[in-house]
Design a protein around this motif. Sequence first.
Motif, short mmCIF file in Angstrom:
data_model
loop_
_atom_site.label_atom_id
_atom_site.label_comp_id
_atom_site.label_asym_id
_atom_site.label_seq_id
_atom_site.Cartn_x
_atom_site.Cartn_y
_atom_site.Cartn_z
N THR A 128 -20.11 33.57 -82.83
CA THR A 128 -18.80 34.20 -82.93
C THR A 128 -17.73 33.12 -82.81
N THR A 129 -16.56 33.40 -83.36
CA THR A 129 -15.42 32.51 -83.13
C THR A 129 -14.52 33.04 -82.03
N ASP A 130 -14.90 34.14 -81.39
CA ASP A 130 -14.15 34.62 -80.24
C ASP A 130 -14.18 33.56 -79.15
N ARG A 131 -13.03 33.37 -78.51
CA ARG A 131 -12.94 32.42 -77.41
C ARG A 131 -12.80 33.18 -76.10
N PHE A 132 -13.52 32.73 -75.09
CA PHE A 132 -13.54 33.39 -73.79
C PHE A 132 -12.97 32.43 -72.76
N THR A 133 -11.70 32.62 -72.42
CA THR A 133 -10.98 31.66 -71.59
C THR A 133 -10.46 32.32 -70.32
N ALA A 134 -10.66 31.66 -69.19
CA ALA A 134 -10.04 32.08 -67.93
C ALA A 134 -8.84 31.18 -67.70
N SER A 135 -7.65 31.77 -67.72
CA SER A 135 -6.42 31.00 -67.62
C SER A 135 -5.58 31.51 -66.46
#
Length: 534
Positions: free
Chosen positions: A39-46
Amino acid sequence: MNRKTLVLPAVVGLLAPALAACGGSGSGSGGGDAIVVGTTDRFTASKDAPAPLDPAFAYDVGLWNILRQTTQTLMIQPRGDGEPVPEAAEKCGFTDTGNERYACTLRDGLKFANGDAITAEDVKYSFERALTIQADSQVYGLLSTVDTIETQGDREVVFHLNTADATFPYKLSTPVAGIVNKADYAKDKLREGFELDGSGPYTMKAEVDGDEMTKAVLTKNPEYKGSVQVNNDKVEIVSFDNAEAMGAALDKGDIDVMTRAMTPDQIRELSTSTNSAVDLVEVAGLEIRYLGFTTDAETVKDKAVRQAMAQLVNRSQLVSEVYGSQAEPLYSMVPASITGHSNSFFNKYGDPSAEKAKEMLEDAGVSTPVKLTLHYTTDHYGAATKLEFEQLQKQLNGSGLFDVDIKGMPWDKFRPAQMKGEFDVFGMGWFPDFPDADSFIAPFLDKDNTLNSPYVNTQIRNKLIPESRREADRLSAVDSLNEIQDITANDVPVIPLWQGKQYVAARDDITGTAYVLNSASSLQVWELGRGVSG
């Protein structure tokens, strides 16, 4: 290349949920190496979103695609098409004639993956937690019709609604309604980072690089007891920087399945390729794209500016230039194939016309050219988004009535800025929470909406949305839904642009791809298995 087309029929009504057969961890063939999904979904904790995988916060198709595999809900969308069916519940249904009291009985012997028993109190806790936290994502708005929740013994939970809501069974199938363990999830605080625990078909372990999850390793949950059949032992969901890298990984055999978001060029190439090692599955999708407005911003607070833009946008040209046969022009926020769809924007504005747009601005005393910046995200909806906004810029500036710049930024910065009202005009996409017109209307026009929009229409909020939710037969809600769409076309808090199909590419020894996306375009990786190549 083998091409398969799966056309999902429209959802035409919400019927009383039927009992589903019990699946569980023992079902399915399993075995073999992990099936790897790209997938090109990005999973970021910001800083702005430190708890991306908390069910009380997550409100994004990529995050929901992780949660749906791991966090069990009372109801679930079925494979293919249709109304939701019981999942963690054994049975559910309205117990009154007014669609204001909804009761569920849990399956006997439900457990979290760690072995803790699940009771009705855990369900109550999970819902009240989301409503208490009221995360900035506004996902709790899906539960806005919940008034109080009571339990009767360990297995009975009753929802008392503050108004009739025939769509409530659908809402119980969304991840915000996921059942969580109070041992892992505090009552009044989000769970930060990428840890995730539940009672769904899989457990999850995250591989993390800095503040990003690069891979979600899903392992069949031996404690799972629900309605789905799990056809594999392990799935890995791998996040790629771009569609080209994802496509190269599929070609090399590093991944087995390629999902969103492929580029239009990749889809065209796959659809005409003679490579028999890869199958392309096309699904009649419900994804939409639209322009949103911060309607109290100085540049667009005059309705005539927004109306003029709606009059100028040439959807057919936009789709033809950027997406080809992979999308269709959309003239309402409710897509075609959904009961209640109306071509309200076409009915209001007709074909694109610079002359009509000029007259609108002149009548309102708006000086031209109107200077605007259109904001878009560079890494969330696919590489074609930039081309799409270049086309919109060309159309608006070509009229001589607008002086438009465009500006892109990564999703982890774009979304918080949009929610804070920093963009006057912005581009967004939407996958429905569930396949019903309400899921294309309330999230944008009701209170606690997903855009945090300053636009308020009391006729829509106080009369038409509640009126539409009273009708279990969705055909009976059409008049209310059409009136909402007509008001939206006149006030223009959003401009719908197009609706797109969904695609999955997979190596030819992978089975179950026809059902890996449900009617809401959500991943169901338990459908995947390994068969015989060729």
